[in-house]
Design an enzyme around this catalytic site. Structure first.
Site, PDB file in Angstrom:
ATOM      1  N   GLY A   1     -76.832 -22.400 -18.136  1.00 39.24           N
ATOM      2  CA  GLY A   1     -76.931 -22.366 -16.678  1.00 39.24           C
ATOM      3  C   GLY A   1     -76.862 -23.766 -16.106  1.00 39.24           C
TER       4      GLY A   1
ATOM      5  N   LEU B   1     -78.098 -24.725  -9.746  1.00 36.72           N
ATOM      6  CA  LEU B   1     -79.006 -25.549  -8.938  1.00 36.72           C
ATOM      7  C   LEU B   1     -79.854 -26.506  -9.780  1.00 36.72           C
ATOM      8  CD1 LEU B   1     -80.733 -26.192  -6.367  1.00 36.72           C
ATOM      9  CD2 LEU B   1     -81.984 -24.074  -6.845  1.00 36.72           C
TER      10      LEU B   1
ATOM     11  N   TYR C   1     -85.819  -7.825 -12.869  1.00 32.67           N
ATOM     12  CA  TYR C   1     -85.774  -9.265 -13.150  1.00 32.67           C
ATOM     13  C   TYR C   1     -87.101  -9.743 -13.726  1.00 32.67           C
ATOM     14  CZ  TYR C   1     -85.447 -14.307 -12.155  1.00 32.67           C
ATOM     15  OH  TYR C   1     -85.448 -15.677 -12.254  1.00 32.67           O
TER      16      TYR C   1
ATOM     17  N   HIS D   1     -81.215 -16.998  -2.386  1.00 36.63           N
ATOM     18  CA  HIS D   1     -82.639 -16.964  -2.066  1.00 36.63           C
ATOM     19  C   HIS D   1     -82.853 -17.418  -0.615  1.00 36.63           C
ATOM     20  CE1 HIS D   1     -82.946 -16.899  -6.525  1.00 36.63           C
ATOM     21  NE2 HIS D   1     -83.965 -16.108  -6.252  1.00 36.63           N
TER      22      HIS D   1
ATOM     23  N   ARG E   1     -76.638 -19.138   7.016  1.00 35.15           N
ATOM     24  CA  ARG E   1     -76.567 -18.383   8.279  1.00 35.15           C
ATOM     25  C   ARG E   1     -76.711 -19.298   9.492  1.00 35.15           C
ATOM     26  NH1 ARG E   1     -79.596 -14.917  10.047  1.00 35.15           N
ATOM     27  NH2 ARG E   1     -81.510 -15.384   8.906  1.00 35.15           N
TER      28      ARG E   1
ATOM     29  N   ARG F   1     -95.015 -19.505   1.204  1.00 38.23           N
ATOM     30  CA  ARG F   1     -94.306 -19.821  -0.037  1.00 38.23           C
ATOM     31  C   ARG F   1     -94.527 -21.287  -0.425  1.00 38.23           C
ATOM     32  NH1 ARG F   1     -94.195 -15.162  -0.105  1.00 38.23           N
ATOM     33  NH2 ARG F   1     -92.435 -13.704  -0.348  1.00 38.23           N
TER      34      ARG F   1
END
Length: 323
Positions: free
Chosen positions: A9, A13, A137, A180, A188, A217
């Site tokens: 991966g 990110l 997940y 996410h 957006r 969060r």
């Protein structure tokens, strides 16, 4: 003794952030290889085996996973479960077969029980069912911890895992429906400013945020997480997972995040919250007490500064960003 570190991966990110830190450090006696989906299909054992044969890693940072945002998870729990189990089983099996000295796999705070006390810590991962929205997940990721313990018990392998809070930064996936919360909102808001009704004055435009804005969060900047991952690979010698998170005091509301993004873009329009959309879990506060005991002086990047840098990266790299 030289290390060959394989990062699965590695084009995503966190992988890109680790690569940036390593390029700055230029560590002697360490060869770092950052691989992505073009290098191997990690759901396929033979493809994964061929990659291990090609690179002969002594250490592995395992970041590869099927990932997505709240709504993508809600609609595809089976796919998230099966594909992530396949990926993780193949990577850990081949790491054992090729006598990899250490594997550091990446979990997530969203795998913790939905009904729990806060703050959550490393001992609480398996204490109850995860949130219904992403159970596929979550259970696949929890199994990494179980598998690590089993390899260590049966073979003495040093396979461990880290549990980051919500990660964001340059090279994130900004694709609608998959991304996410932070990259999704960045995409957006950028569209609202530059693509929606281009003739309309910005002051008349509305940026609508999904949900009430009240959920809390903890967000960690990818550059900070990268430094912590490298520290874990080099220094942390324990099969037990370790949470890599900002301090509890750094927790922010989704409303704060939205306002920070508005500032980052210098958006002159109106910010609204659409309470008809789901909020997801209200909070999932994680304790980084274990990390702070081992690294008491680690300095995290200020949240608003990290948001500003991420927004600027997206603007500068809009044409090639994943969206």
């Amino acid at each position: 003794m030289s290390k060959t570190v394989l990062v699965t991966g590695g084009t995503g990110l966190v992988g890109k952030a680790i690569e940036a830190v390593i390029n700055e450090e230029k560590p002697p006696n360490e060869r770092w290889l950052f691989v992505g989906s073009k290098d191997a299909d990690l759901t396929d054992l033979q493809s994964t085996r061929a990659m291990f044969e090609r690179y002969q890693p002594t250490h592995v940072i395992h970041l590869a996973a099927m990932v997505g945002g709240l709504f993508h998870n809600m609609n595809n729990n089976l796919d998230f479960l099966r594909k992530n189990i396949q990926i993780n089983d193949n990577v850990l099996l081949l790491s054992h077969e090729y006598k990899v000295q250490k594997v550091v796999s990446c979990l997530s705070t969203c795998i913790f029980p939905d009904k729990t006390s806060y703050p959550i810590d490393e001992t609480m991962i398996h204490n109850g069912p995860p949130h219904d929205s992403n159970f596929g997940y979550s259970y696949a990721k929890r199994l990494i911890d179980i598998t690590n313990r089993a390899y260590n018990q049966q073979h003495g392998d040093m396979f461990t895992s880290v549990v980051p809070c919500n990660v964001f930064g340059p090279f994130d996936n900004f694709t609608p429906g998959v991304s996410h919360v932070i990259p999704g909102m960045i995409h957006r808001l950028h569209e609202t400013i530059y693509l929606t009704d281009p003739e309309k004055p910005q002051k008349e435009k509305i940026f609508s945020v999904y949900g009430t804005g009240k959920p809390l969060r903890q967000f960690i900047y990818s550059k900070d997480l990268a430094k912590l991952f490298i520290w874990v690979l080099r220094e942390y010698e324990n099969v037990e997972p370790i949470i890599l998170s900002v301090d509890e005091a750094a927790e922010v509301t989704i409303a704060h995040l939205a306002e920070s993004l508005v500032q980052g873009f210098q958006f002159k329009g109106k910010l609204e919250f659409d309470s008809s959309k789901a909020d997801g879990q209200y909070k999932k506060t994680a304790s980084n007490a274990k990390l702070r005991k081992l690294l008491p002086d680690f300095q995290f990047t200020d949240f608003d500064l990290a948001i500003k840098e991420t927004v600027q990266w997206y603007i500068d790299n809009y044409e090639k960003a994943r969206k």
